[in-house]
Design an enzyme around this catalytic site. Structure first.
Site, short mmCIF file in Angstrom:
data_model
loop_
_atom_site.label_atom_id
_atom_site.label_comp_id
_atom_site.label_asym_id
_atom_site.label_seq_id
_atom_site.Cartn_x
_atom_site.Cartn_y
_atom_site.Cartn_z
N ASP A 1 -47.29 31.86 -40.76
CA ASP A 1 -46.78 32.15 -39.41
C ASP A 1 -47.92 32.60 -38.51
OD1 ASP A 1 -43.85 31.78 -39.55
OD2 ASP A 1 -43.99 33.28 -41.12
N MET B 1 -49.08 33.72 -34.92
CA MET B 1 -48.51 34.29 -33.68
C MET B 1 -49.62 34.78 -32.77
SD MET B 1 -45.54 36.61 -35.38
CE MET B 1 -44.43 35.99 -36.64
N ASP C 1 -35.71 28.66 -40.92
CA ASP C 1 -36.67 29.78 -40.95
C ASP C 1 -36.08 31.03 -40.30
OD1 ASP C 1 -38.88 31.39 -40.98
OD2 ASP C 1 -40.10 30.14 -39.65
N MET D 1 -46.65 29.72 -33.60
CA MET D 1 -45.89 30.39 -32.53
C MET D 1 -46.91 30.82 -31.48
SD MET D 1 -43.31 32.45 -35.01
CE MET D 1 -44.34 32.12 -36.43
N HIS E 1 -46.77 27.23 -39.21
CA HIS E 1 -45.81 27.38 -38.11
C HIS E 1 -46.52 28.07 -36.95
CE1 HIS E 1 -41.82 29.59 -36.80
NE2 HIS E 1 -42.26 28.76 -35.87
N MET F 1 -35.17 27.57 -36.12
CA MET F 1 -35.33 29.02 -36.17
C MET F 1 -33.95 29.66 -36.25
SD MET F 1 -38.48 29.72 -36.37
CE MET F 1 -38.15 31.48 -36.46
C1 DX5 Z 1 -40.47 34.62 -37.87
C2 DX5 Z 1 -41.22 33.72 -38.82
C3 DX5 Z 1 -40.61 33.60 -40.14
C4 DX5 Z 1 -40.53 34.89 -40.92
C5 DX5 Z 1 -39.45 34.77 -41.95
O1 DX5 Z 1 -40.98 34.47 -36.61
O2 DX5 Z 1 -41.31 32.41 -38.29
O3 DX5 Z 1 -41.27 32.61 -40.93
O4 DX5 Z 1 -41.74 35.23 -41.53
O5 DX5 Z 1 -39.27 35.99 -42.54
P1 DX5 Z 1 -37.86 36.43 -43.13
O6 DX5 Z 1 -37.52 35.45 -44.20
O7 DX5 Z 1 -38.10 37.81 -43.62
O8 DX5 Z 1 -36.86 36.38 -41.99
ZN ZN Z 2 -42.09 30.78 -39.65
#
Ligand code: DX5
Ligand code: ZN
Length: 244
Positions: A62, A64, A202, A95, A93, A164
């Site tokens: 992830d 970010m 996710d 973001m 992923h 999501m």
């Molecule tokens: C949230 C992420 C997810 C997150 C999932 O923005 O994209 O991938 O890490 O974590 P859990 O499974 O704890 O919701």
């Molecule tokens: Zn994610």
């Protein structure tokens, strides 16, 4: 259910042909992608080695930027370290705003799948094309409020759609129930268009809701807290596959 298995099998054959994915999913169980966001960053090597031993299919990264989402996670040096340790494909992923600026960099870092957000791409078709030109699998992620119908004209171009099921930015949030309808709607769109896109879900996935998520049409699930905050993460990954 039988149709679901055949479709999953075909999708996985195509994936295997495109990138060196391990020969997983023989039982037609969902692909499990533990999210490293919930790992212990003080002992990252230990956690990646656990994932190597486990039945995890991908490692979910992830990324970010503190702009697209209200949180900053980790960047290039961490991905580089994970790539050196990981025997599993990296499911990345993004973001971040303007993800097109970093496509080549993520390829060089060794990412196998690159997913960008629908909401972050002004020229989504171009960005998806660029990802595929770099020989990565291309995914598009949708925030919980973004209509599924917005994918109709791109569904035959993408390898994966990431639904999501929480608002992106943090691990450990509660699964938004409405996501189940969205997964089913997307499944229907994929079949109607004869698309090969996989559906990945996710956010808030856990042993209690994974069966419903797979039943709604998911091929792959991300799990962060459910895996890394459990007493035995390796066993939890095994159970997530079994429970679906
Ligand atoms: C949230 C992420 C997810 C997150 C999932 O923005 O994209 O991938 O890490 O974590 P859990 O499974 O704890 O919701
Ligand atoms: Zn994610």
């Amino acid at each position: 259910m039988e149709r679901l298995y055949i479709r999953q099998f075909l999708c996985l054959c195509i994936f295997k042909f495109c990138v060196p994915l391990p020969p997983k999913n023989n039982q037609m169980k969902p692909l499990i992608a533990p999210s490293l966001l919930s790992a212990d960053f003080g002992h990252l090597e230990k956690d990646v080695q656990m994932l190597n031993r486990s039945q995890a299919d991908w490692i979910h990264l992830d990324i970010m930027d503190g702009v697209f989402v209200p949180n900053i996670s980790f960047g290039m040096p961490v991905i580089k370290a994970v790539r050196q340790l990981s025997e599993k494909p990296l499911d990345t992923h993004l973001m971040i705003v303007q993800p097109e600026r970093y496509i080549h960099t993520f390829k060089e870092l060794g990412c196998d799948l690159l997913t960008v957000h629908w909401e972050a791409c002004t020229h989504l078709h171009r960005t998806i094309t660029q990802i595929k030109e770099e020989d990565m699998l291309a995914g598009v992620a949708l925030n919980p409020h973004t209509p599924i119908s917005g994918l109709e004209d791109i569904i035959n171009e993408v390898n994966l759609v990431l639904i999501m099921s929480v608002n992106p930015g943090f691990g450990g949030q509660k699964f938004i129930e409405r996501s189940l309808h969205r997964i089913s709607e997307l499944r229907e769109m994929i079949e109607r268009n004869h698309s090969e896109a996989l559906i990945e879900v996710d956010g808030g996935v856990n042993p209690d809701n994974i069966a419903a998520i797979v039943k709604a049409g998911a091929d792959a699930v991300v799990a962060g807290n459910a895996v890394f905050k459990s007493d035995d993460p390796e066993l939890t990954i095994q159970n997530l596959k079994k429970l679906s």
